[in-house]
Design a protein around this motif. Sequence first.
Motif, PDB file in Angstrom:
ATOM      1  N   PRO A  20      16.001  14.406  -5.954  1.00 45.48           N
ATOM      2  CA  PRO A  20      16.427  13.339  -6.897  1.00 45.48           C
ATOM      3  C   PRO A  20      17.112  12.186  -6.165  1.00 45.48           C
ATOM      4  O   PRO A  20      17.284  11.123  -6.733  1.00 45.48           O
ATOM      5  N   CYS A  21      17.480  12.407  -4.903  1.00 50.71           N
ATOM      6  CA  CYS A  21      18.126  11.335  -4.149  1.00 50.71           C
ATOM      7  C   CYS A  21      17.124  10.493  -3.370  1.00 50.71           C
ATOM      8  O   CYS A  21      17.513   9.553  -2.666  1.00 50.71           O
ATOM      9  N   ASP A  22      15.797  10.866  -3.414  1.00 45.95           N
ATOM     10  CA  ASP A  22      14.762  10.077  -2.724  1.00 45.95           C
ATOM     11  C   ASP A  22      14.456   8.862  -3.569  1.00 45.95           C
ATOM     12  O   ASP A  22      13.848   8.974  -4.633  1.00 45.95           O
ATOM     13  N   ILE A  23      14.867   7.696  -3.109  1.00 46.92           N
ATOM     14  CA  ILE A  23      14.750   6.472  -3.909  1.00 46.92           C
ATOM     15  C   ILE A  23      13.301   6.071  -4.128  1.00 46.92           C
ATOM     16  O   ILE A  23      12.988   5.349  -5.070  1.00 46.92           O
ATOM     17  N   ASN A  24      12.363   6.560  -3.266  1.00 45.61           N
ATOM     18  CA  ASN A  24      10.947   6.252  -3.408  1.00 45.61           C
ATOM     19  C   ASN A  24      10.182   7.373  -4.114  1.00 45.61           C
ATOM     20  O   ASN A  24       8.980   7.267  -4.305  1.00 45.61           O
ATOM     21  N   GLY A  25      10.857   8.467  -4.473  1.00 45.48           N
ATOM     22  CA  GLY A  25      10.194   9.586  -5.111  1.00 45.48           C
ATOM     23  C   GLY A  25      10.134   9.433  -6.617  1.00 45.48           C
ATOM     24  O   GLY A  25      10.927   8.702  -7.240  1.00 45.48           O
ATOM     25  N   PRO A  26       9.199  10.178  -7.228  1.00 45.76           N
ATOM     26  CA  PRO A  26       9.068  10.069  -8.704  1.00 45.76           C
ATOM     27  C   PRO A  26      10.222  10.739  -9.479  1.00 45.76           C
ATOM     28  O   PRO A  26      10.423  10.472 -10.660  1.00 45.76           O
ATOM     29  N   HIS A  27      10.960  11.604  -8.821  1.00 48.75           N
ATOM     30  CA  HIS A  27      12.061  12.316  -9.507  1.00 48.75           C
ATOM     31  C   HIS A  27      13.407  11.732  -9.143  1.00 48.75           C
ATOM     32  O   HIS A  27      14.433  12.419  -9.176  1.00 48.75           O
ATOM     33  N   PHE A  28      13.446  10.457  -8.838  1.00 46.89           N
ATOM     34  CA  PHE A  28      14.704   9.816  -8.444  1.00 46.89           C
ATOM     35  C   PHE A  28      15.650   9.721  -9.650  1.00 46.89           C
ATOM     36  O   PHE A  28      15.269   9.312 -10.744  1.00 46.89           O
ATOM     37  N   ASP A  29      16.934  10.114  -9.387  1.00 41.02           N
ATOM     38  CA  ASP A  29      17.960  10.063 -10.432  1.00 41.02           C
ATOM     39  C   ASP A  29      19.058   9.148  -9.934  1.00 41.02           C
ATOM     40  O   ASP A  29      19.767   9.471  -8.980  1.00 41.02           O
TER      41      ASP A  29
ATOM     42  N   LYS B  54       0.840  -1.211   0.000  1.00 32.12           N
ATOM     43  CA  LYS B  54       0.000   0.000   0.000  1.00 32.12           C
ATOM     44  C   LYS B  54       0.863   1.244   0.000  1.00 32.12           C
ATOM     45  O   LYS B  54       0.555   2.231  -0.671  1.00 32.12           O
ATOM     46  N   LEU B  55       1.945   1.177   0.771  1.00 30.63           N
ATOM     47  CA  LEU B  55       2.846   2.325   0.785  1.00 30.63           C
ATOM     48  C   LEU B  55       3.504   2.521  -0.576  1.00 30.63           C
ATOM     49  O   LEU B  55       3.666   3.651  -1.048  1.00 30.63           O
ATOM     50  N   TYR B  56       3.807   1.401  -1.221  1.00 36.21           N
ATOM     51  CA  TYR B  56       4.457   1.508  -2.534  1.00 36.21           C
ATOM     52  C   TYR B  56       3.507   2.099  -3.575  1.00 36.21           C
ATOM     53  O   TYR B  56       3.893   2.953  -4.372  1.00 36.21           O
ATOM     54  N   TYR B  57       2.245   1.642  -3.536  1.00 38.73           N
ATOM     55  CA  TYR B  57       1.278   2.124  -4.526  1.00 38.73           C
ATOM     56  C   TYR B  57       0.577   3.423  -4.075  1.00 38.73           C
ATOM     57  O   TYR B  57      -0.281   3.928  -4.798  1.00 38.73           O
ATOM     58  N   GLY B  58       0.881   3.878  -2.867  1.00 37.98           N
ATOM     59  CA  GLY B  58       0.273   5.132  -2.405  1.00 37.98           C
ATOM     60  C   GLY B  58      -1.190   4.988  -2.042  1.00 37.98           C
ATOM     61  O   GLY B  58      -1.985   5.888  -2.349  1.00 37.98           O
ATOM     62  N   LEU B  59      -1.577   3.863  -1.423  1.00 39.20           N
ATOM     63  CA  LEU B  59      -2.972   3.632  -1.061  1.00 39.20           C
ATOM     64  C   LEU B  59      -3.148   3.846   0.446  1.00 39.20           C
ATOM     65  O   LEU B  59      -2.248   3.565   1.233  1.00 39.20           O
ATOM     66  N   ASN B  60      -4.401   4.289   0.842  1.00 45.19           N
ATOM     67  CA  ASN B  60      -4.722   4.423   2.276  1.00 45.19           C
ATOM     68  C   ASN B  60      -5.362   3.143   2.781  1.00 45.19           C
ATOM     69  O   ASN B  60      -5.377   2.131   2.073  1.00 45.19           O
ATOM     70  N   GLU B  61      -5.982   3.207   4.033  1.00 48.78           N
ATOM     71  CA  GLU B  61      -6.549   2.002   4.637  1.00 48.78           C
ATOM     72  C   GLU B  61      -7.738   1.485   3.848  1.00 48.78           C
ATOM     73  O   GLU B  61      -8.046   0.307   3.855  1.00 48.78           O
TER      74      GLU B  61
END
Length: 827
Positions: A43-52, A23-30
């Motif tokens: 860009p260094c956030d490995i879970n963010g959409p702008h990861f480089d 759920k955390l990976y897909y961005g879902l709530n309860e």
Amino acid sequence: MSSATTPPDSDPTQRRRVHNMLKLYYGLNEEGKATEQAESLDPCDINGPHFDPEIYLNKLRKECSLAELMDHESCMVKQIRSLDSDMQTLVYENYNKFISATDTIRKMKNDFKKMEDEMDCLSANMTAITEFSARISGTLQDQHAQITKLSGVHTLLRKLQFLFELPARLNKCLELQAYAQAVSAHRRARCVLQQYSHMPSFRGIQDDCHVIMEQLAQQLRQKFRDGGSSAKDLSECVELLLQLDEPAEELCDKFLSHAQSRLEADLQGLEAELKDSTVTDTGGASVQKTSPGSNPVSPSSSAFNPFLSPTAGTDILEFIDRGCNEFVSSLCLVIASYQELFISRPQEGELASKNIPEMANGKLHVFVDTLAARYFSLVERRIQEEKGVGDNSLLVRALDRFHRRLQAISKLLPGSAVPSQGTEIVVRAARERIKQYLSALQTFYHDSLTDVRQALAAPRLSVGGASASGGGALVGGATNKDAPPSLPELLTSLSNFILNQLKSVLASVHLFTAKDITFSNKPYFKGEFCSQGVREGLVVSFIKFICQSSRQYCESAGDRGGSTPPALLLLLSRLCLDYETSTISYILTLTDEQFLVQHHTPVTPVTALCAEAREAAQKLLNHYVKVQGLIISQMLRKSVETRDWVNTIEPRNVRAVMKRVVEDTTSIDVQVGLLYEEGVRKAHSSDSSKRTFSVYSSSRQQIRYAPSYTPSAPMDTNLLSNIHKLFSERIDIFSPVEFNKVSVLTGIIKISLKTFLECVRLRTFGRYGLQQIQVDCHYLQMYLWRFVSDENLVHFLLDEIVGSAAHRCLDPSPMEQSVIEVICERG
């Protein structure tokens, strides 16, 4: 073991953790919905959409050492493997669910197809039924109108038949006493007959019915007047009369009048019983006589004991029981029946508009209040006849039963003043009982004092040559069984009898507050009864009465048919002092504990009662000193006034009156010592009994008796005498005494010697008269000094006596001191 090989349902905690990570990976709530989260621009956030990846790797190479890079790589490899395993598990679970859902959907398609065919068949059947019903209705429409018309004609014929048969039906009901059916039938036809009364046939029917109903009403009235029927029949009778337009007010009056006749008979029976008990009580009261050998202060020795109950024909409990079982019970039945007939019955139709319950309720209240007032007057008369206060149980039980039965009236007739009036009777009876107990205690106290006076008047034994008045059997008489009681015994007996009698009274009064008594815990009774009734009205009033009646003995001589014995004054003073020190506090504490007195209302404090008792004790002791001093003073006055002091012979003995004074003083010392402590004395000199008087010591006597008399000598003597008096200590003769023996004897001796001094100043003395005064004063000095607190006081007064005699002497030739001592020692 790899997580991929673990069964999906084996570990719920592991499954929950995997789902949360997905759920955390897909961005879902309860609820499984996508959450709107702020996108990370790092860009260094490995879970963010702008990861480089390049920037992330360059950052790691710059910031981390080789070992840290190796550790980071190992951690990422573990996470990748874990995610792959979780993904496989999730795909496996979802695959099974997809297969099951496919089977379910396929089955539902088959079921819905069959259901659609059945619904089409049902719709076709409903259409056929509708067409068939419409066809039948069209066919029977003409016949339905005809049937309706015939039904109306049939109903009208039945009504006409009922009207024509109504007089016969009413007569039949009258014969069978079916009054309810007759009234019901007449009410059904009354409106129709009234409407068509202009037609001759209907007019005749109406007249016949009116005559019959008048006969029926007459029978109902007679039945109602007789009142011999059951409550149900009577209720039905009233209801039928009301339906026949009988006046409700008249019915109420008739019902109450009939009930009053029966209740009057009950009241007359109670009144007759009350008269009988009064006659029996008047002629049957007994008086207890005194037994000759009884204890002189025992309450049984009184001529009439106020705590004995007079004999009566019928006790109060039987009287109250009869009143409750006959009058009150009958009154409750009348109230219940009356309410059921006129008040509680639901009013319908025309009766509802007449407001019968309100009118009937007013009449009932007046009826009940009138009869209850007569009943209460009889009860109060019977309660007032309870004069004996020996036993309270019957009275308390009677009042409890009386109060309990009146509560039934309060439930049956809310708003009635009868229960409150009955409660006032109970409260007044309790107050009157307290007054009776107070009066009995006062009578008991007076009788006890009379017994004490009789005991004090009994002959006394002699102790050591002195009369032990009030001392009882002392020393030699201690073993004599017939010896009268001593003062301490009388005081102890009197105090114990009073205290025991008061405890007995409190125990009797305590029955009013027992737990099983209905009115005992009522707020309108208990607080006022315990605080103002028992504590103030009984205990405090009795203590005040003891103090006040004791003070009355100090007012004047001759009260109660004779002078008060001094020993009684002394005994009462000690009694009041004991009350001040301990008894009052004990009695009030006992009262507060037994009756749980709450001091919300103003009550008399203990300190005020103790102060009053101490004041009475002080006044009694002062009066005792005064009386005893005056007795001795009277002897001294007569001894001085009846003697010729100018022509008397040369003294050879001490006068007998001086011996009597010493004997009486010794007797008083013994008497006071029985009840009071010794007290404090000043230090005595070693030669107190051998002191000589200053007949020659002052300048006055030296100049007066000098051989060379000069004219200026008297002037100088008077001047020196006055100067001597100015510097001498002033003696207050009638000062208040303290509560000890020394102070009491000091006061008595001061009064006696002061009287002796004043009598000497009024006489003229010869030579031997002065010498006799010298001998008498020296004899008094030998014995009286040991009784007073300060021997100088006795010496000063005796010195004044001798000096005054010398002033009044025609030939002042004093006797030698050695001769005086020889005469006094010879006695």
